[in-house]
Design a protein around this motif. Sequence first.
Motif, mmCIF file in Angstrom:
data_model
loop_
_atom_site.group_PDB
_atom_site.id
_atom_site.type_symbol
_atom_site.label_atom_id
_atom_site.label_comp_id
_atom_site.label_asym_id
_atom_site.label_seq_id
_atom_site.Cartn_x
_atom_site.Cartn_y
_atom_site.Cartn_z
ATOM 1 N N ALA A 95 -6.381 -1.409 13.341
ATOM 2 C CA ALA A 95 -6.695 -0.192 12.632
ATOM 3 C C ALA A 95 -5.966 0.909 13.260
ATOM 4 N N LEU A 96 -5.970 1.069 14.537
ATOM 5 C CA LEU A 96 -5.051 2.125 15.339
ATOM 6 C C LEU A 96 -3.766 2.217 14.739
ATOM 7 N N VAL A 97 -3.193 0.988 14.555
ATOM 8 C CA VAL A 97 -1.626 1.005 14.547
ATOM 9 C C VAL A 97 -1.406 1.285 12.874
ATOM 10 N N THR A 98 -2.304 0.610 12.197
ATOM 11 C CA THR A 98 -2.012 1.028 10.871
ATOM 12 C C THR A 98 -2.053 2.674 10.405
ATOM 13 N N THR A 99 -3.088 3.151 11.215
ATOM 14 C CA THR A 99 -3.134 4.778 10.935
ATOM 15 C C THR A 99 -1.836 5.279 11.509
ATOM 16 N N GLU A 100 -1.445 5.022 12.779
ATOM 17 C CA GLU A 100 -0.023 5.330 13.166
ATOM 18 C C GLU A 100 0.852 5.259 12.268
ATOM 19 N N LEU A 101 1.157 4.117 11.905
ATOM 20 C CA LEU A 101 2.474 3.715 10.894
ATOM 21 C C LEU A 101 2.243 4.627 9.488
ATOM 22 N N ALA A 102 1.109 4.508 9.076
ATOM 23 C CA ALA A 102 1.004 5.205 7.904
ATOM 24 C C ALA A 102 1.148 6.971 8.048
ATOM 25 N N SER A 103 0.726 7.536 9.163
ATOM 26 C CA SER A 103 0.865 8.908 9.652
ATOM 27 C C SER A 103 2.150 9.329 9.702
ATOM 28 N N ASN A 104 3.002 8.341 10.445
ATOM 29 C CA ASN A 104 4.370 8.594 10.755
ATOM 30 C C ASN A 104 5.096 8.782 9.353
ATOM 31 N N ILE A 105 4.900 7.677 8.617
ATOM 32 C CA ILE A 105 5.505 7.774 7.124
ATOM 33 C C ILE A 105 5.549 9.317 6.604
ATOM 34 N N LEU A 142 0.844 -1.242 0.092
ATOM 35 C CA LEU A 142 -0.141 -0.084 -0.078
ATOM 36 C C LEU A 142 0.801 1.267 -0.010
ATOM 37 N N PRO A 143 1.069 2.061 -1.094
ATOM 38 C CA PRO A 143 1.808 3.341 -1.132
ATOM 39 C C PRO A 143 0.983 4.294 -0.084
ATOM 40 N N ILE A 144 2.060 5.014 0.499
ATOM 41 C CA ILE A 144 1.757 6.066 1.435
ATOM 42 C C ILE A 144 2.502 7.347 0.808
ATOM 43 N N GLU A 145 1.718 8.114 0.138
ATOM 44 C CA GLU A 145 2.428 9.300 -0.438
ATOM 45 C C GLU A 145 1.506 10.390 -0.104
ATOM 46 N N ASP A 146 0.336 10.301 0.096
ATOM 47 C CA ASP A 146 -0.834 11.392 0.449
ATOM 48 C C ASP A 146 -1.634 11.040 1.508
ATOM 49 N N ILE A 147 -2.057 12.022 2.308
ATOM 50 C CA ILE A 147 -3.014 11.925 3.627
ATOM 51 C C ILE A 147 -4.142 11.019 3.028
ATOM 52 N N SER A 148 -4.517 11.198 2.050
ATOM 53 C CA SER A 148 -5.867 10.418 1.357
ATOM 54 C C SER A 148 -5.549 8.930 1.521
ATOM 55 N N GLN A 149 -4.356 8.505 1.555
ATOM 56 C CA GLN A 149 -3.995 7.119 1.417
ATOM 57 C C GLN A 149 -4.063 6.195 2.756
ATOM 58 N N GLY A 164 3.407 7.611 19.047
ATOM 59 C CA GLY A 164 3.114 6.926 18.101
ATOM 60 C C GLY A 164 3.816 5.503 18.390
ATOM 61 N N LEU A 165 5.270 5.393 18.788
ATOM 62 C CA LEU A 165 5.917 4.229 18.685
ATOM 63 C C LEU A 165 5.603 3.415 20.042
ATOM 64 N N GLY A 166 5.372 4.177 21.100
ATOM 65 C CA GLY A 166 4.999 3.562 22.420
ATOM 66 C C GLY A 166 3.662 2.844 22.256
ATOM 67 N N SER A 167 2.576 3.405 21.621
ATOM 68 C CA SER A 167 1.365 3.147 21.439
ATOM 69 C C SER A 167 1.399 1.729 20.499
ATOM 70 N N ILE A 168 2.235 1.820 19.679
ATOM 71 C CA ILE A 168 2.233 0.602 18.718
ATOM 72 C C ILE A 168 3.020 -0.575 19.516
ATOM 73 N N LEU A 169 3.743 -0.353 20.350
ATOM 74 C CA LEU A 169 4.653 -1.615 21.161
ATOM 75 C C LEU A 169 3.370 -1.998 21.959
ATOM 76 N N ARG A 170 2.586 -1.207 22.607
ATOM 77 C CA ARG A 170 1.483 -1.737 23.617
ATOM 78 C C ARG A 170 0.198 -2.587 22.866
ATOM 79 N N GLN A 171 -0.020 -2.092 21.613
ATOM 80 C CA GLN A 171 -1.008 -2.946 20.894
ATOM 81 C C GLN A 171 -0.493 -4.011 19.954
ATOM 82 N N ALA A 172 0.655 -4.086 19.563
ATOM 83 C CA ALA A 172 1.076 -5.402 18.930
ATOM 84 C C ALA A 172 1.763 -6.531 19.810
#
Length: 345
Positions: free
Chosen positions: A46-56, A13-20, A115-123
């Motif tokens: 869903a939460l972690v996917t949003t965090e990862l994409a937004s961080n990119i 999944l390319p992440i190049e724009d906020i709409s993605q 972001g990263l602390g949240s991902i660590l707790r969720q995954a």
Amino acid sequence: MDVSLHSHLTQVLPIEDISQVGHARRTAQKLAEQAGFDEADCGRVALVTTELASNILKHAHSGELHVRVLPGDVCGDASAAVPGVEIIAIDRGKGFDVQNCMADGFSSRGTQGIGLGSILRQAQVFDVHSDARGSALLARFFPRKSVVKDLRMGITQQSLHDDPACGDVWEVAVKGQQVAIMMIDGLGHGPEAEEAGMAGARVFMQNPFADPGVLLEDLHFDMRGSRGGAVALALFDGASGKLRFIGIGNIGATLIGDDKTRGIPSHPGIVGLQYRKIPPMDYADCTGQLLIMFSDGLQSRWNLRDYPGLMYRHPAIIAAVLHRDYCRGRDDVTVLVMALETLDD
């Protein structure tokens, strides 16, 4: 841990724009639903996917999410296999200080720094590598009510031009202390190449722990009449630490340990058409090493030691980084990384 893993394409999944970001979240959540996750577990994905994409977008401006479903094994009950979801965020940004960014409240961009602390707790499984070439972050999810062993293996498989048919085919089987791996690169690409690979995979699945030399002959017999392809078979015995390997054609393989790297040769020929019969090769004292196998869609002139610390990261991170930096872009490509270790029953 007894488990069988079958060839399937990695969704990129390319992440190049906020709409993605929203599309990525919905795609990952749908995978979780298909894997049988309940509403709360789908929400974690869903939460972690949003965090990862937004961080990119915040830190690298562009990148990709690699998502796939992976099987798991519930501890103490091998009959109750539980699928999981894997998400890898990969980019070519300037990198970041991993240790600092793991702490809640730290931010390099003036954000809340959760972001990263949240991902660590969720995954259930989390790992990260970052250097001047870019970053890769891994998150694996299983239902929270399950206790699942993580198989320390990573794989990325992508077809040329996102063709639904892929000429690269792989299989992995784990039984007790043994791990059997098959990789086939069907001649060319597209449906006919995939058909050749699947013919070999069907034979492998019938008896994956057979001696690789005997198994190669069986694959050759059943792949006749197809395009044929390159084949590599590996059998690791965790009890003895020995790896037995045989390869025909352009499948690359390497063993990497703390103090040395061993290239594993393959031999000329096309399985299903013609090759010279050769015996498998045995490699001793492989426990604790990495086995990396790859089709010729990946360049062979890479050195894992050029990436400080990468060899100690999760194999899924290693596979993603090698694909990012060495994919040729003109063929199907598969990269498989397995940590060879003693497995608990």
